[in-house]
Write a protein that holds these residues in place. Sequence first.
Motif, PDB file in Angstrom:
ATOM      1  N   TYR A 532       0.858  -1.183   0.000  1.00  0.00           N
ATOM      2  CA  TYR A 532       0.000   0.000   0.000  1.00  0.00           C
ATOM      3  C   TYR A 532       0.896   1.235   0.000  1.00  0.00           C
ATOM      4  CZ  TYR A 532      -3.591  -3.359   1.260  1.00  0.00           C
ATOM      5  OH  TYR A 532      -4.450  -4.433   1.266  1.00  0.00           O
ATOM      6  N   ASP A 635     -13.328   2.248   9.104  1.00  0.00           N
ATOM      7  CA  ASP A 635     -12.331   2.105  10.154  1.00  0.00           C
ATOM      8  C   ASP A 635     -10.909   2.232   9.635  1.00  0.00           C
ATOM      9  OD1 ASP A 635     -12.016   1.843  12.886  1.00  0.00           O
ATOM     10  OD2 ASP A 635     -11.552  -0.286  12.749  1.00  0.00           O
ATOM     11  N   SER A 636     -10.714   2.128   8.334  1.00  0.00           N
ATOM     12  CA  SER A 636      -9.381   2.244   7.754  1.00  0.00           C
ATOM     13  C   SER A 636      -9.192   3.635   7.192  1.00  0.00           C
ATOM     14  CB  SER A 636      -9.180   1.191   6.664  1.00  0.00           C
ATOM     15  OG  SER A 636     -10.163   1.328   5.652  1.00  0.00           O
ATOM     16  N   LEU A 693      -0.656   4.763   6.843  1.00  0.00           N
ATOM     17  CA  LEU A 693      -1.895   4.042   6.576  1.00  0.00           C
ATOM     18  C   LEU A 693      -2.219   3.149   7.759  1.00  0.00           C
ATOM     19  CD1 LEU A 693      -4.162   3.227   4.593  1.00  0.00           C
ATOM     20  CD2 LEU A 693      -2.622   1.454   3.737  1.00  0.00           C
ATOM     21  N   ASP A 695      -4.986   0.368   9.133  1.00  0.00           N
ATOM     22  CA  ASP A 695      -6.051  -0.509   8.657  1.00  0.00           C
ATOM     23  C   ASP A 695      -7.243  -0.554   9.592  1.00  0.00           C
ATOM     24  OD1 ASP A 695      -4.635  -1.729  10.595  1.00  0.00           O
ATOM     25  OD2 ASP A 695      -3.931  -3.404   9.388  1.00  0.00           O
ATOM     26  N   SER A 696      -7.071  -0.195  10.863  1.00  0.00           N
ATOM     27  CA  SER A 696      -8.199  -0.174  11.797  1.00  0.00           C
ATOM     28  C   SER A 696      -7.859   0.791  12.923  1.00  0.00           C
ATOM     29  CB  SER A 696      -8.485  -1.572  12.358  1.00  0.00           C
ATOM     30  OG  SER A 696      -9.509  -1.515  13.327  1.00  0.00           O
ATOM     31  N   LYS A 697      -8.514   1.961  12.913  1.00  0.00           N
ATOM     32  CA  LYS A 697      -8.205   2.953  13.941  1.00  0.00           C
ATOM     33  C   LYS A 697      -8.717   2.531  15.313  1.00  0.00           C
ATOM     34  CE  LYS A 697     -12.320   5.800  13.132  1.00  0.00           C
ATOM     35  NZ  LYS A 697     -12.843   7.141  12.824  1.00  0.00           N
ATOM     36  N   SER A 700      -6.056  -0.481  16.238  1.00  0.00           N
ATOM     37  CA  SER A 700      -4.613  -0.254  16.129  1.00  0.00           C
ATOM     38  C   SER A 700      -4.112   0.484  17.358  1.00  0.00           C
ATOM     39  CB  SER A 700      -4.288   0.541  14.862  1.00  0.00           C
ATOM     40  OG  SER A 700      -4.646  -0.185  13.715  1.00  0.00           O
ATOM     41  N   GLU A 756     -11.597   3.760   2.331  1.00  0.00           N
ATOM     42  CA  GLU A 756     -12.261   2.460   2.374  1.00  0.00           C
ATOM     43  C   GLU A 756     -11.473   1.459   1.535  1.00  0.00           C
ATOM     44  OE1 GLU A 756     -16.702   0.519   2.011  1.00  0.00           O
ATOM     45  OE2 GLU A 756     -16.286   2.462   1.101  1.00  0.00           O
ATOM     46  N   MET A 760      -8.202  -5.192   3.058  1.00  0.00           N
ATOM     47  CA  MET A 760      -7.304  -5.204   4.215  1.00  0.00           C
ATOM     48  C   MET A 760      -7.943  -6.037   5.307  1.00  0.00           C
ATOM     49  SD  MET A 760      -5.727  -1.371   4.487  1.00  0.00           S
ATOM     50  CE  MET A 760      -4.533  -1.935   5.672  1.00  0.00           C
ATOM     51  N   VAL A 762      -8.084  -7.505   9.296  1.00  0.00           N
ATOM     52  CA  VAL A 762      -7.747  -7.236  10.691  1.00  0.00           C
ATOM     53  C   VAL A 762      -7.240  -8.529  11.303  1.00  0.00           C
ATOM     54  CG1 VAL A 762      -8.606  -6.453  12.908  1.00  0.00           C
ATOM     55  CG2 VAL A 762      -9.499  -5.446  10.818  1.00  0.00           C
ATOM     56  N   ASP A1027     -13.561  -6.630  10.288  1.00  0.00           N
ATOM     57  CA  ASP A1027     -13.976  -5.793  11.405  1.00  0.00           C
ATOM     58  C   ASP A1027     -14.144  -6.653  12.645  1.00  0.00           C
ATOM     59  OD1 ASP A1027     -14.638  -3.560  12.795  1.00  0.00           O
ATOM     60  OD2 ASP A1027     -16.492  -3.129  11.713  1.00  0.00           O
TER      61      ASP A1027
END
Length: 1514
Positions: A532, A635-636, A693, A695-697, A700, A756, A760, A762, A1027
């Motif tokens: 990415y 979320d990404s 970048l 992938d999941s706030k 992460s 989006e 990706m 999780v 997710d």
Amino acid sequence: MSETSAQVEASPKDTNKGNDFIPIGPTASTTELTNETQNKLDTTYSSGSQKHSLRRSLSKRRKNSTTSKKSDEILVASAVHNAGKLPAANKEGTIGSIPLEKVHPKEMKRVPSRDPNLKDTSITGPGVLDRITPDEKEKMVNSITEDNCDTLYPWRTIGEFHSSGKGVPNTVDSNEIKAYMIETFYNDWYYNMAIVIGTCFFAWLLAYCGFSWWSLLFVFLGTSSVYNTEYRRFNRNVRDDLKRVTVEETLSDKIETTLWLNSFLSKFWVIYMPILSQQVKDAVNPQLVDAAPGYGIDAISLDEFTLGSKAPAIRGIKTYTKSGKNVVEMDWSFAFTPNDVSDMTPIEAKEKINPKIALGVSIGKGVISKSMPILVEDINCAGRMNIKLKFGKVFPNIKIVSVQFLEPPMIDFALKPIGGDTLGLDVMSFLPGLKSFVKSLIDSNVAPMLYAPNHLDIDVEQIMAAQANDAIGVVAVNVSSASDLKSSDFITNTVDPYIVLKTEKSLPGQDTEARTAVKSDIKNPTWHETKYILVNTLNQKLSLTCFDFNDVRKDTLIGSVDIDLGELFQTPSIENRSSELLIGSKSRGTLNYSLNWYPVIPKETKETVNNKTEEAEEASLGLSDSEDQEANGIDSGIAKITLQKITDISSATSFTSNLSPSAKLYINDQLVKSFRTLKRINEPSWNETFEILVDSKSNSKMTLKVFDNRGNNEVLLCQYNSNIEDGLNTLRSGSDFLRGNPFGKIYIDAEWKPVEISDMAVTKNMTSEPFGCVRLNVGKTSVKGSLKGMGDIDPYFKVTLNRHPKYKSKHFSDCSDPTFDDVVYVPVSSSQQSLGISLYDYQSVGSDRFIGQANFLLSDIIEFDETANTYVAKKNISNKVMTITLQDKRRLATQNTMQVEFSFIPTQPVYSPSELEDVKQLEKDLYERKQKFEATQLQNKKEMDRNPEDWEVATITNPFEDDEKKINRKQQLSFDELISVNSGILVLQIVKGSLSRPASFLNIHVDDTIFPSYISSKFRGNRMASDVGYVFVRDLKHSKLLFRVSKKQVAKDQGDVISELYVDTMKVLKGGYDAPANISFNDSNISIQTAFYPTVEQLPRSETIADTGVLNLNIVSGSGLLSADRNGKSDPFVEIYVNRQKVFKSKIIKKTLDPVWNEKASVRIPSLSRTELLFNVMDWDRAGDNDELGMTILDIKSIKPKENYSWNCPLNTQGTIKLQGSFIPQYTKPTMDVIEKNISYTPLKAIGSVGGAGMNAATTVAGAAVGIAGVGAGGIKKGGSLLKSFGGATIGGTKATTDRLTGNSSTKARKSLEYDDTPNVGYATVQSNTPSTPLGANNSNRSLKETPVTPASASSTNGTPTATTAARKSRASSFARTLAPTGTYEGIVNIISAENIAKHVQIKVSLTQGGRMKNLYKTRNQKVNDKGIAQFSESCKFKASPEANIVLTAISRHLLGKDKDAGVAQILLSDPKVQVGDNLAVKIGTGQVVVQINFGQNATKSPPPLPEVPQEYA
């Protein structure tokens, strides 16, 4: 500052009242106050509350004194009358305070007497005696002299020690403590005590040495010198403080001169004006080359442009000091008057250059062309402008500049279109009205943009961000494989290829390239790796370079591919492309790859937001009722992080107190950014920005560590741990910094740009492990403040976690003080998360109105208990009902309150199956190492026994301590041990999946919770984004999960539901515990991995399924009831209320005081421990309201499941009722009910039960769903009742009784200026024109109130109606029972005619359901006949459920004017008269509309028979 200057500054300036100048010096009153409270006063200026009160009193006195212009003038000795009587000048050559009678004897002949000043010197203003009462004086003195421990210093906001007394203090700012200690206890107390101690010591020393009494003179001389110095210092500090307070309070009343700025402008203007003129000509003339309009005009040019030699001037600036935090507001008075020579020297006036703008217009062509100048001269402009600066955190630290003119500016100029300088005529003065026309034209164009109250906002941050080199999206490059790679000609060379990806334009702070793995000795490698790459523009090339890895030598280039990223504009996804790897023009192999472009989802522009409703503003706060917030559900994305500075770092670890700090940022324990080391600085400032970048706030983890670099060693100074979402919410909440642990303020800026990316995943180690669940019990709420708009208040509340919705309650209709009594469970995974409770007013049409909100950090609710090694609720909060004051959107307190009870349920940390395998291996390795270590120690002991001189016993730390901590940080439980605990948090990790329809959402409900515990992002047809969802399970053995695919984020009605599946929670947990399990239903396929974290303690019975279920009641009989009729008897029936909500009504027993009902009912009990079950006995009356016979409350808290009970309940008036019942624990399937909580009920359907109760155990209905019966501003609203007679009384009881039991107040009709917009819900059947639905005359004239209706919830004993009940049901009511409330049926609306509405009428037909309105049909415009009747005979089809309503709007058409709404009415499809298909006359405005509705006819083949009407109702 000298005393004279201080007196002049503080003197009152009003000369009209003839008073002396009042100097700020030690007058009689102030000297006395200073002597008595000298030490206390200095202490007061170090404390908060006393300091404020003293300043307030002084500023009040200062404000009461007015100022005139004469007191500002310098006193000239020659201008003073009777100068010989003036006092002599002092040493400095100045004269002190002089009575005004001596300065201006003529003007001051009539002045008030000065006698009061001889007795009372406490004058607050010129000639005004002190109006301060003795009580106020005492309070002011007490505020100075008293020391209040609570207000003296806010210790708890600065530092707090551990309760155990050990460890370092939990201080948040040690520097503030240090400053307070020095200022309060060091300065004044030290100097004062030093004088006393020094005097005593030196006196004793001289006496000890044998000196006489005369030696004390030297000691006292030194003491007086020191004391005099201290006294002068004290007076200086007090004077400076008073001056600072005075300036701050009065600055906004003064106009500051800007002589220095005007002087600079005048000097700078001479240099810059020629350059500016030339720049303007160079910029404008190229634009005018092609701007000739024709018609004989050949060319246009700017021949001359000058603004003159006189510079613009700033006449004055007024500053407002109380505009708010981080805001500076000023009023600027400016002027550009080049022709004004009053402020110029004679030489400047002689050499003055006037402004001149000459526009050359060439007429004709070639030789016969002629250039004619158009001159603009004598330009003048002046005005007053308000400038407001709002500061930000990003360079240049100005966020918004707001500019507005306080009044229309003065603009004047001379226009000479013909004649030039010699013969030119100023048309602005020559033509009457032209100047005012031009001025009005300018004002009309500028006023909407700049004239007050309008203002022009310049977003500096947005402008700077647009120029920044930020990422605009992500390019996902999937390197698949390569083939036929050519190796180099080196001997014994093998091909070990890898790919390097690099863009032309790199982002600041980012790695310039990405690499794949190295494949060993293969010419046809396969990678299948996705990289990415963040890009700031697609107008660049991406190079894929293949290298041959070499151990010793430099890597060899195989070939490269250049890709133009501009292709992604047209084709965002490029799959399975093959390109040749080239060196020059030679092919070195083939590379297979794919490209996907994922742009940043842009934010709404300012214009878009302004055009939307208030709902869009609330969406940015996470408060909007709109569920379609796509950006919020993603979320990404890309995190833009700027580390500015860190302050308040402890330097105790450094010997020199100088630090060399550096910082490292970790995302998911991987180092992503290292900040440079700064030498010898204790408050480092980096101001470095980078983007990454994520992938999941929400999952992460972000860790920032700050080190002190000492050579090769790094000493940890502070750190911050949190997930990215928690950090973003902390910064969004208004905080400028993040708290470091244990010390430090981390000033950091973070911006989230959602992207989006569907492919990706999780991973398991990225999911945040929950450590507990916050339990909220929301009780009574009081709405006292006024809301925007019109209509009743129908409140409901929302619970959010980090701005993500977790729960939404049902709303109460027309109730300002509802008692929700809802229990909400919110799983949490970090103490930094933010918990919010928001209160809204439900609106059936349009966005809901925001009432208030309350936000909490979890750290304010829970704390870590080191003894139990888990989080617990704070003692001052746990299980205590707290009354919370709600805040508005600006976080200001409102009058609205809410009662909330907080508690915390901790969970056990447990290893997952994959982690358990690693732990087992780690335990095995640790055991082997321990065995080896013990064997070595045993061998060493034997050697020591042989040679004790060569050995010694040393104490070392446990070498296996770290590994043991890693193993024991979680519990190792098998699946059977795990599920032995019946409650906990279920983690649902969606690995992959797809839904049956694109643009849909997945909702997961648990047990009977109406709001989904998990809401997915929008499925766009490819694959679901990975997710994680968290669900709190109260009773695992009986729990159920409902998987629902919805068209919206949260389904609001049955039409939003695409498909459903409900299964046992235990089955889902077991299936996905070891490996992902596939769940398939109706073409939807979801792969789920599960985990379970059991609670530390078992939940009480009130939290399990044993507390909720269905109470099967048998209303047996009553005895000794009150007599309500004239015959000495009553017609009793029973109503059942659950939490003041009517759920059941029994049959009526005529003419008896000892009725026998023997009627069964199933009542839904939400909670045995919190539910109030009330029985209200009523007397039925044919005409008028029903009478109350008494009521009783049944205590159900101690009821046990599946046991039969018999109760004989006394009424509060007279008599008793006999009841029988048993309780069946079970959960009910979550419904999509969004109608009001106190009058709406939905059919029950058990999905989880105890003791073998099936899924259809509850077959009765807990109430009848009602439609919407009102119109608010702009549309339909809720609030009416279904069973409503034409007189307005509710059937089954008096309206007052119903309101009292349900907690409702009467709804008042709202009036409009044009017509009454309250829709009419009363309508009557008229003679049908079709023979299919005949009705007798008696039936057509009967009202609803004369026909008692048994609700659908009242099932009979044997499952069939009794004879009496059947006799009371009309054909329409029997037919109505065949329609399911949640079913969807076809219908036809026939618009027959309209009468007495308007001359030209048009009817609009709409359908409303679930708070939304849909337009169905609009008739053609019809003109009325001589009788005032408009015939339509038009029809339209629709599909709806019986809970929907038909809305009819009559429009009065006007050919030349604006159409107007003549009225609104609505028809409830659940009404029996509607379902039969009769012609209905609906009143609208001043007339009526006749319609016929055929609804639900396909639900039954033939209408049921019409029973006889009983004689008693004839």
